[in-house]
Design a protein around this motif. Structure first.
Motif, mmCIF file in Angstrom:
data_model
loop_
_atom_site.group_PDB
_atom_site.id
_atom_site.type_symbol
_atom_site.label_atom_id
_atom_site.label_comp_id
_atom_site.label_asym_id
_atom_site.label_seq_id
_atom_site.Cartn_x
_atom_site.Cartn_y
_atom_site.Cartn_z
ATOM 1 N N ALA A 68 68.199 73.998 -12.591
ATOM 2 C CA ALA A 68 66.902 73.605 -12.042
ATOM 3 C C ALA A 68 66.841 72.086 -11.899
ATOM 4 C CB ALA A 68 65.775 74.092 -12.953
ATOM 5 N N SER A 69 67.409 71.385 -12.861
ATOM 6 C CA SER A 69 67.459 69.932 -12.796
ATOM 7 C C SER A 69 68.264 69.469 -11.584
ATOM 8 C CB SER A 69 68.086 69.375 -14.080
ATOM 9 O OG SER A 69 68.258 67.972 -14.001
ATOM 10 N N ASN A 70 69.348 70.174 -11.258
ATOM 11 C CA ASN A 70 70.164 69.824 -10.093
ATOM 12 C C ASN A 70 69.370 69.943 -8.800
ATOM 13 O OD1 ASN A 70 72.335 69.377 -11.755
ATOM 14 N ND2 ASN A 70 73.334 71.339 -11.337
ATOM 15 N N VAL A 75 66.558 67.204 -4.295
ATOM 16 C CA VAL A 75 65.363 66.912 -3.493
ATOM 17 C C VAL A 75 64.997 65.431 -3.620
ATOM 18 C CG1 VAL A 75 62.898 67.363 -3.238
ATOM 19 C CG2 VAL A 75 64.476 69.258 -3.645
ATOM 20 N N SER A 76 65.083 64.906 -4.829
ATOM 21 C CA SER A 76 64.776 63.495 -5.056
ATOM 22 C C SER A 76 65.731 62.601 -4.281
ATOM 23 C CB SER A 76 64.850 63.181 -6.552
ATOM 24 O OG SER A 76 64.625 61.812 -6.801
ATOM 25 N N ARG A 284 74.160 69.480 2.173
ATOM 26 C CA ARG A 284 75.132 70.225 1.354
ATOM 27 C C ARG A 284 74.733 70.189 -0.115
ATOM 28 N NH1 ARG A 284 80.108 67.639 4.322
ATOM 29 N NH2 ARG A 284 80.525 69.168 5.956
ATOM 30 N N GLU A 285 74.277 69.025 -0.568
ATOM 31 C CA GLU A 285 73.867 68.883 -1.970
ATOM 32 C C GLU A 285 72.717 69.834 -2.291
ATOM 33 O OE1 GLU A 285 72.178 65.432 -5.051
ATOM 34 O OE2 GLU A 285 72.650 64.932 -2.973
ATOM 35 N N LEU A 286 71.749 69.928 -1.363
ATOM 36 C CA LEU A 286 70.609 70.812 -1.593
ATOM 37 C C LEU A 286 71.039 72.276 -1.579
ATOM 38 C CD1 LEU A 286 67.568 70.984 -2.038
ATOM 39 C CD2 LEU A 286 67.272 71.084 0.443
ATOM 40 N N VAL A 287 71.920 72.643 -0.650
ATOM 41 C CA VAL A 287 72.410 74.021 -0.578
ATOM 42 C C VAL A 287 73.178 74.382 -1.847
ATOM 43 C CG1 VAL A 287 74.072 75.530 0.585
ATOM 44 C CG2 VAL A 287 72.450 74.191 1.934
ATOM 45 N N ASN A 288 74.035 73.484 -2.310
ATOM 46 C CA ASN A 288 74.808 73.743 -3.534
ATOM 47 C C ASN A 288 73.894 73.890 -4.749
ATOM 48 O OD1 ASN A 288 77.248 73.664 -2.169
ATOM 49 N ND2 ASN A 288 77.584 71.491 -2.566
ATOM 50 N N ALA A 289 72.846 73.059 -4.792
ATOM 51 C CA ALA A 289 71.911 73.136 -5.919
ATOM 52 C C ALA A 289 71.144 74.451 -5.885
ATOM 53 C CB ALA A 289 70.946 71.951 -5.879
ATOM 54 N N ILE A 338 76.492 77.641 4.946
ATOM 55 C CA ILE A 338 76.427 76.578 5.948
ATOM 56 C C ILE A 338 77.358 76.889 7.105
ATOM 57 C CG2 ILE A 338 76.889 74.137 6.415
ATOM 58 C CD1 ILE A 338 76.158 73.502 3.557
ATOM 59 N N ASP A 339 76.834 76.823 8.317
ATOM 60 C CA ASP A 339 77.641 76.873 9.527
ATOM 61 C C ASP A 339 77.962 75.414 9.857
ATOM 62 O OD1 ASP A 339 78.470 76.758 12.227
ATOM 63 O OD2 ASP A 339 77.433 78.634 12.700
#
Length: 432
Positions: A68-70, A75-76, A284-289, A338-339
């Motif tokens: 959840a922290s990730n 988002v931040s 990508r960071e948001l999708v991975n999180a 992700i495409d």
């Protein structure tokens, strides 16, 4: 999940509480004993193991808080990049053919680039020889001379031995040429299928007029005196205006430099805005999180985790059309995919940047990003909210233990707030 040892946990929290409440260099022996006893109680190291939190529950809570922290961090990071990333860069919609470097600080109009031909250096190639044969020995030729358009020259003799293969002889010749450092490089290309090798000479400078000549009886015997590719200028157009350049690094003006890499079938567009790479990395960071948090929910056997998984899927489905525009979709297993091509195009046409910057309450991305963040914050602040009734009862039995209640004063208040309302397992883990 690995935890600190009980004594190390005690030491860490003893120091933390001492600093927080100004208790000096350590806590009273009564509080110390109570803390140490509580650690033992929770992890089943003491006599009363019936009320300790199971490893499955504690692992789930710690993982949940971590994942959840990730999400919150992702988002931040997106918002920080959106606010602070003011640098303007040149983005190409066909980076394999042309890219740009921009040093200005103001956005400018798009430009159209057509590349007919890139600048090339002269290339000479010898005939192909059987790699394992010794044919060069029988040619009885030894001289090679190279002269460049800049007036540099190098002449040498090399006599192949009957004991060395043609491949080895060609490598020895190449080494001599490279050591001379006259602006012509040499290499040996070997074809493993045909078992043949050839010598290749390449000029160091592209552009018309940057030529070199090769002569000598060994050069003629090898056929290396014949030009395969003549040096030539790049031919390209900017907004329809045809130009030439002896280099593939083209300085358009004081702020913009283009790098020509290949020919174009249709015009490439250079646009000016935020870095496409930074925007894609944020996505990508948001999708991975998201997927990390989803995996924690799907991997737990606690029925409370199902609520978290369902809410994650609901958010993704609700904003599916918005996500689809940037190349993101929810698969049948409940994870985001992700495409890459679609996301790359979304970054090029500004759709991806728009997705993260449409933060008004009426924007679709506002709904996705903020609803996901709110859910993650809830999971972080009170992970026990996503436990089943039995899981919560298990945790509550520990929070109501005699060890817990016997800690007095300010230390009790601090532990109570953190322990009861943040994360039972987290208090006793290394993850703080």
């Amino acid at each position: 999940m690995s935890y600190l040892s009980i004594s190390n946990q005690y030491s860490m929290y003893s120091n933390l509480l001492s600093q927080t409440y100004g208790c000096g260099t350590g806590m009273s022996s009564g509080v110390s004993d109570s803390l140490l006893g509580m650690y033992s109680y929770i992890y089943g190291a003491g006599k009363s193991t019936s009320s300790s939190v199971s490893s499955a529950t504690s692992d789930y809570l710690v993982n949940l808080k971590n994942k959840a922290s990730n999400v919150v961090d992702a988002v931040s990071s997106i918002r920080d990049n959106s606010k602070n990333d003011k640098k303007i860069v040149a983005n190409s919609d066909n980076s394999s053919a042309v890219s740009g470097t921009y040093t200005g600080d103001k956005k400018r109009d798009d430009i159209k680039i057509d590349v007919e031909k890139i600048a090339s250096a002269q290339v000479n190639e010898s005939e192909s020889l059987k790699s394992n044969s010794s044919s060069l020995y029988y040619k009885k030729a030894s001289n090679i001379s190279i002269t460049t358009s800049e007036g540099k020259s190098y002449s040498f003799n090399y006599s192949a031995k009957i004991t060395e293969t043609d491949e080895k002889a060609l490598n020895n010749i190449a080494a001599k040429i490279n050591k001379a450092n006259i602006g012509v490089s040499a290499s040996v290309e070997t074809d493993e299928k045909t078992k043949t090798s050839k010598l290749v000479l390449t000029g160091s400078k592209a552009g018309e007029g940057n030529d070199f000549t090769v002569s000598g009886n060994l050069a003629e015997a090898l056929g290396i005196d014949n030009v395969k590719t003549a040096s030539s200028d790049a031919v390209y157009s900017i907004n329809g205006e045809r130009r030439t350049s002896s280099s593939n690094e083209v300085k358009v003006d004081e702020e913009l430099t283009l790098k020509l890499k290949g020919t174009t079938e249709k015009s490439a567009t250079i646009s000016f805005g935020k870095s496409k790479t930074n925007t894609i990395n944020s996505a990508r960071e948001l999708v991975n999180a998201f997927n990390g948090l989803a995996n924690t929910a799907y991997s737990s056997n606690d029925s409370g985790a199902d609520r978290l998984g369902d809410r994650l899927k609901s958010i993704a489905k609700t904003y599916g059309a918005s996500l689809d525009k940037i190349g993101v979709s929810l698969n049948s297993k409940g994870y985001l995919e992700i495409d890459e091509d679609k996301m790359d195009k979304a970054a090029e046409n500004g759709e991806l940047d728009k997705f993260f910057n449409s933060n008004g309450k009426n924007g679709l991305s506002y709904g996705f990003v903020n609803r996901l963040e709110n859910l993650a914050k809830k999971a972080y602040d009170d992970p026990t909210d996503f436990l089943s009734s039995s899981g919560k009862a298990e945790v509550n039995s520990v929070s109501n233990s005699s060890y817990y209640k016997n800690i007095g004063g300010a230390s009790y208040n601090y532990i109570s707030a953190y322990y009861k309302y943040s994360n039972i397992a987290m208090l006793f883990s290394a993850m703080v």
